[in-house]
Motif scaffolding. Structure first.
Motif: not given
Length: 261
Positions: A71-86
């Motif tokens: 609701q805060m971002m105005g979208v209706d499905e999840p997403d994903y991203g990468h976590l990098l060591a840095d």
């Protein structure tokens, strides 16, 4: 779908925005034909760029997995991203807000994987079996899109708005806690600014991690032993300002702190 040349151009824009800390106009406003596949390919172009420069993937995050964040971002499905060591930040080292555009923090129950996850057919049972521990976590998010005016394709292209992460010291085995009933309280400078519970994440964070394993498989990515997975925020995101000191406390899971200068 966008051409490969345009995907590369937009990836370059986002990389410059992150490096120079100068936001760009929303991609979806300029290119309404952009779709989710385009966005993930743009994300991967920048991840591959960073890997060539010596970065290392140590996990993934699910974003927008709670109703509050959608609701805060105005979208209706999840997403994903990468976590990098840095991208790791630390409880005892204040974060310099000038290194970001509009930083925010999210409260999460982190997963530490002890075994590889299946790909396209991953189930919640697979995730539970592969998880060696849960940990208290704060994710630092930021948007390279002007004033967080993002659509789904914007945030996906921008590595799901991920900018950093920190885990608290405590580790709890899955059999020792109910992953759907962990209460979380976030304080900023001693004042409660957000409260939530772990089942705000799709009803069960295991669902989010299984979704992630299936989703990334379509892009040739697997979740592996040793990876850290952030399944999504228990609460809405909170702005981080110079001088802020955040403490996230979880019932049965300990706490994690993050401060800013």
């Amino acid at each position: 779908m966008l051409s490969d040349a345009l995907r590369s151009e937009l990836a370059d824009e986002l990389a410059r925005a992150e490096n120079d800390r100068v936001a760009v106009a929303p991609l979806v406003a300029r290119h309404p034909e952009i779709d989710v596949v385009d966005a993930y390919e743009i994300q991967l172009l920048n991840i591959q760029r960073r890997l060539r420069s010596g970065a290392r993937v140590i996990g993934h995050k699910v974003g927008l997995s709670s109703k509050a964040m959608q609701q805060m971002m105005g979208v209706d499905e999840p997403d994903y991203g990468h976590l990098l060591a840095d991208m790791e930040v630390f409880e005892d080292v204040p974060v310099d807000t000038t290194e970001f555009l509009l930083p925010r923090v999210e409260v999460e129950v982190g997963f530490v994987l002890g075994a590889d996850l299946p790909g396209a057919d991953c189930t919640e049972a697979d995730v539970l079996a592969a998880t060696v521990a849960y940990a208290p976590a704060i994710e630092l998010i930021d948007s390279r899109i002007t004033e967080w005016k993002i659509g789904l394709a914007d945030t996906i292209s921008d590595n799901a708005s991920s900018a950093g992460w920190v885990l608290g010291k405590q580790r709890v085995a899955p059999e020792d806690i109910d992953i759907t009933a962990i209460d979380a309280v976030l304080t900023r400078n001693g004042e409660v600014v957000a409260e939530g519970r772990s089942d705000a994440v799709l009803g069960d964070p295991l669902i989010a991690v299984a979704w992630l394993a299936r989703k990334v498989a379509g892009f040739g990515v697997r979740l592996k032993a040793g990876d850290i997975v952030l399944p999504g925020s228990c609460t809405r995101a909170i702005d981080a300002r110079p001088g802020d000191d955040f403490l996230a406390e979880f019932t049965g899971l300990g706490s994690v702190r993050l401060s800013f200068t």
